[in-house]
Scaffold this motif. Structure first.
Motif, PDB file in Angstrom:
ATOM      1  N   GLU A 114     -11.785   6.186  -7.245  1.00 46.16           N
ATOM      2  CA  GLU A 114     -13.256   5.398  -7.242  1.00 46.16           C
ATOM      3  C   GLU A 114     -13.009   4.649  -8.690  1.00 46.16           C
ATOM      4  O   GLU A 114     -13.869   3.511  -8.642  1.00 46.16           O
ATOM      5  CB  GLU A 114     -14.117   6.613  -7.811  1.00 46.16           C
ATOM      6  CG  GLU A 114     -14.573   7.709  -6.676  1.00 46.16           C
ATOM      7  CD  GLU A 114     -15.294   6.775  -5.521  1.00 46.16           C
ATOM      8  OE1 GLU A 114     -15.984   5.774  -5.772  1.00 46.16           O
ATOM      9  OE2 GLU A 114     -15.236   7.247  -4.350  1.00 46.16           O
ATOM     10  N   ALA A 115     -12.213   4.803  -9.480  1.00 45.68           N
ATOM     11  CA  ALA A 115     -11.832   3.856 -10.687  1.00 45.68           C
ATOM     12  C   ALA A 115     -11.408   2.421 -10.057  1.00 45.68           C
ATOM     13  O   ALA A 115     -11.652   1.434 -10.673  1.00 45.68           O
ATOM     14  CB  ALA A 115     -10.765   4.493 -11.678  1.00 45.68           C
ATOM     15  N   ARG A 116     -10.637   2.556  -9.032  1.00 50.24           N
ATOM     16  CA  ARG A 116      -9.983   1.351  -8.489  1.00 50.24           C
ATOM     17  C   ARG A 116     -10.535   0.755  -7.228  1.00 50.24           C
ATOM     18  O   ARG A 116     -10.161  -0.161  -6.622  1.00 50.24           O
ATOM     19  CB  ARG A 116      -8.420   1.491  -8.060  1.00 50.24           C
ATOM     20  CG  ARG A 116      -7.644   1.841  -9.363  1.00 50.24           C
ATOM     21  CD  ARG A 116      -6.213   1.973  -8.948  1.00 50.24           C
ATOM     22  NE  ARG A 116      -5.467   0.954  -8.166  1.00 50.24           N
ATOM     23  CZ  ARG A 116      -4.785   0.065  -8.508  1.00 50.24           C
ATOM     24  NH1 ARG A 116      -4.485   0.016  -9.983  1.00 50.24           N
ATOM     25  NH2 ARG A 116      -4.209  -0.967  -7.869  1.00 50.24           N
ATOM     26  N   ARG A 117     -11.771   1.565  -6.885  1.00 57.40           N
ATOM     27  CA  ARG A 117     -12.388   1.298  -5.486  1.00 57.40           C
ATOM     28  C   ARG A 117     -12.605  -0.436  -5.431  1.00 57.40           C
ATOM     29  O   ARG A 117     -12.681  -1.043  -4.664  1.00 57.40           O
ATOM     30  CB  ARG A 117     -13.606   2.181  -5.325  1.00 57.40           C
ATOM     31  CG  ARG A 117     -14.269   2.009  -3.850  1.00 57.40           C
ATOM     32  CD  ARG A 117     -15.256   2.815  -3.656  1.00 57.40           C
ATOM     33  NE  ARG A 117     -15.589   2.922  -2.454  1.00 57.40           N
ATOM     34  CZ  ARG A 117     -15.659   4.037  -1.644  1.00 57.40           C
ATOM     35  NH1 ARG A 117     -15.749   5.232  -2.346  1.00 57.40           N
ATOM     36  NH2 ARG A 117     -15.787   4.016  -0.348  1.00 57.40           N
ATOM     37  N   HIS A 162      -9.670  -6.389  -2.446  1.00 56.15           N
ATOM     38  CA  HIS A 162      -8.456  -6.974  -1.882  1.00 56.15           C
ATOM     39  C   HIS A 162      -8.381  -6.759  -0.315  1.00 56.15           C
ATOM     40  O   HIS A 162      -7.953  -7.818   0.323  1.00 56.15           O
ATOM     41  CB  HIS A 162      -7.059  -5.955  -2.131  1.00 56.15           C
ATOM     42  CG  HIS A 162      -5.980  -6.000  -1.556  1.00 56.15           C
ATOM     43  ND1 HIS A 162      -4.984  -7.082  -1.779  1.00 56.15           N
ATOM     44  CD2 HIS A 162      -5.308  -5.241  -0.527  1.00 56.15           C
ATOM     45  CE1 HIS A 162      -3.756  -7.035  -1.066  1.00 56.15           C
ATOM     46  NE2 HIS A 162      -4.284  -5.881  -0.253  1.00 56.15           N
ATOM     47  N   GLU A 192       0.806  -1.139  -0.131  1.00 54.09           N
ATOM     48  CA  GLU A 192      -0.029  -0.052   0.085  1.00 54.09           C
ATOM     49  C   GLU A 192       0.927   1.338   0.000  1.00 54.09           C
ATOM     50  O   GLU A 192       0.396   2.070  -0.552  1.00 54.09           O
ATOM     51  CB  GLU A 192      -0.884   0.011   1.114  1.00 54.09           C
ATOM     52  CG  GLU A 192      -1.780  -1.275   1.247  1.00 54.09           C
ATOM     53  CD  GLU A 192      -2.731  -1.342   2.523  1.00 54.09           C
ATOM     54  OE1 GLU A 192      -2.630  -0.639   3.455  1.00 54.09           O
ATOM     55  OE2 GLU A 192      -3.125  -2.391   2.756  1.00 54.09           O
ATOM     56  N   HIS A 208       2.397   1.658  -3.695  1.00 56.61           N
ATOM     57  CA  HIS A 208       1.340   2.581  -4.402  1.00 56.61           C
ATOM     58  C   HIS A 208       0.908   3.829  -3.980  1.00 56.61           C
ATOM     59  O   HIS A 208       0.594   4.796  -4.851  1.00 56.61           O
ATOM     60  CB  HIS A 208      -0.314   1.629  -4.500  1.00 56.61           C
ATOM     61  CG  HIS A 208       0.022   0.208  -5.282  1.00 56.61           C
ATOM     62  ND1 HIS A 208      -0.189   0.465  -6.677  1.00 56.61           N
ATOM     63  CD2 HIS A 208       0.228  -0.728  -4.873  1.00 56.61           C
ATOM     64  CE1 HIS A 208       0.060  -0.710  -7.071  1.00 56.61           C
ATOM     65  NE2 HIS A 208       0.201  -1.458  -6.262  1.00 56.61           N
ATOM     66  N   GLN A 241     -11.649  -2.932  -7.004  1.00 55.16           N
ATOM     67  CA  GLN A 241     -10.433  -3.847  -6.792  1.00 55.16           C
ATOM     68  C   GLN A 241      -9.806  -3.546  -5.142  1.00 55.16           C
ATOM     69  O   GLN A 241      -9.221  -4.533  -4.772  1.00 55.16           O
ATOM     70  CB  GLN A 241      -9.375  -3.147  -7.817  1.00 55.16           C
ATOM     71  CG  GLN A 241      -8.284  -4.009  -7.678  1.00 55.16           C
ATOM     72  CD  GLN A 241      -7.066  -3.799  -8.589  1.00 55.16           C
ATOM     73  OE1 GLN A 241      -7.183  -2.763  -9.627  1.00 55.16           O
ATOM     74  NE2 GLN A 241      -5.746  -4.097  -8.506  1.00 55.16           N
ATOM     75  N   LEU A 242      -9.834  -2.302  -4.709  1.00 55.72           N
ATOM     76  CA  LEU A 242      -9.242  -2.028  -3.533  1.00 55.72           C
ATOM     77  C   LEU A 242     -10.164  -3.035  -2.510  1.00 55.72           C
ATOM     78  O   LEU A 242      -9.666  -3.359  -1.572  1.00 55.72           O
ATOM     79  CB  LEU A 242      -9.072  -0.463  -3.126  1.00 55.72           C
ATOM     80  CG  LEU A 242      -8.166   0.247  -3.995  1.00 55.72           C
ATOM     81  CD1 LEU A 242      -8.431   1.772  -3.625  1.00 55.72           C
ATOM     82  CD2 LEU A 242      -6.790  -0.131  -3.760  1.00 55.72           C
ATOM     83  N   THR A 246      -1.005   5.768  -7.360  1.00 54.48           N
ATOM     84  CA  THR A 246      -1.830   5.189  -7.888  1.00 54.48           C
ATOM     85  C   THR A 246      -3.422   5.564  -7.512  1.00 54.48           C
ATOM     86  O   THR A 246      -4.282   5.530  -8.597  1.00 54.48           O
ATOM     87  CB  THR A 246      -1.943   3.580  -7.289  1.00 54.48           C
ATOM     88  OG1 THR A 246      -0.528   3.069  -7.588  1.00 54.48           O
ATOM     89  CG2 THR A 246      -2.886   2.567  -8.235  1.00 54.48           C
ATOM     90  N   ILE A 247      -3.739   6.128  -6.182  1.00 60.08           N
ATOM     91  CA  ILE A 247      -4.977   6.464  -5.874  1.00 60.08           C
ATOM     92  C   ILE A 247      -4.828   7.969  -5.559  1.00 60.08           C
ATOM     93  O   ILE A 247      -5.869   8.496  -4.728  1.00 60.08           O
ATOM     94  CB  ILE A 247      -5.458   5.578  -4.911  1.00 60.08           C
ATOM     95  CG1 ILE A 247      -4.919   5.326  -3.953  1.00 60.08           C
ATOM     96  CG2 ILE A 247      -5.933   4.155  -5.784  1.00 60.08           C
ATOM     97  CD1 ILE A 247      -5.691   4.581  -2.680  1.00 60.08           C
ATOM     98  N   LYS A 273      -9.149   8.329  -9.561  1.00 61.93           N
ATOM     99  CA  LYS A 273      -8.262   7.294  -9.517  1.00 61.93           C
ATOM    100  C   LYS A 273      -8.756   6.356  -8.494  1.00 61.93           C
ATOM    101  O   LYS A 273      -8.901   5.123  -8.502  1.00 61.93           O
ATOM    102  CB  LYS A 273      -6.698   7.571  -9.596  1.00 61.93           C
ATOM    103  CG  LYS A 273      -6.179   8.051 -10.389  1.00 61.93           C
ATOM    104  CD  LYS A 273      -4.691   8.391 -10.265  1.00 61.93           C
ATOM    105  CE  LYS A 273      -3.883   9.251 -11.183  1.00 61.93           C
ATOM    106  NZ  LYS A 273      -2.584   9.272 -10.710  1.00 61.93           N
TER     107      LYS A 273
END
Length: 135
Positions: free
Chosen positions: A111-114, A120, A95, A98, A116-117, A103-104, A109
């Motif tokens: 919200e786009a990866r939320r 995880h 973490e 990133h 996936q996060l 990355t976020i 960014k």
């Protein structure tokens, strides 16, 4: 000088005492760092968490409820047992990577990866037997 005690024995005793004291100081520092990273203030110290997740947390029942008891990030996201806690801290280094990589670092960014996060977090929580699962 003590009778029957050579200077070699004295050095060994003082060296042993010094090593024990050094061990106590290092262990105390390590434990202090572990506990410092298990606080809400540490969790929200980066703007990604403060600006996104923390804002939602403040409107949740975990933050404010009739009992007055707050559940902070470490209560659910960090195991209480020592070995699993160490493993979680080691995994958290990803973490940090990133975070450094950015990355976020924007709302978009994040919200786009939320999804996936979240996946995880649920996966890691299940592996570590901590009670964080999707509701």
């Amino acid at each position: 000088m003590l009778i029957g005690v050579s200077s070699y024995n004295k050095r060994t005793v003082w060296g042993s005492i010094g090593l024990i004291l050094l061990g106590v100081v290092l262990w105390g520092g390590f434990n202090t760092a572990m506990e410092a990273t298990n606080t809400l203030s540490f969790c929200i110290s980066c703007h990604e968490m403060h600006d996104n997740v923390y804002q939602e947390y403040k409107t949740s029942i975990h933050f404010s409820n009739p009992s007055g008891v707050q559940a902070a990030c470490p209560d659910c996201h960090v195991p209480r047992e020592w070995i699993p806690k160490i493993i979680r801290k080691i995994r958290a280094s990803n973490e940090v990577y990133h975070w450094l990589k950015g990355t976020i670092d924007t709302k978009e960014k994040f919200e786009a990866r939320r999804p996936q996060l979240a996946e995880h977090v649920w996966k890691v929580s299940a592996q570590e037997s901590t009670p964080v699962f999707p509701t």
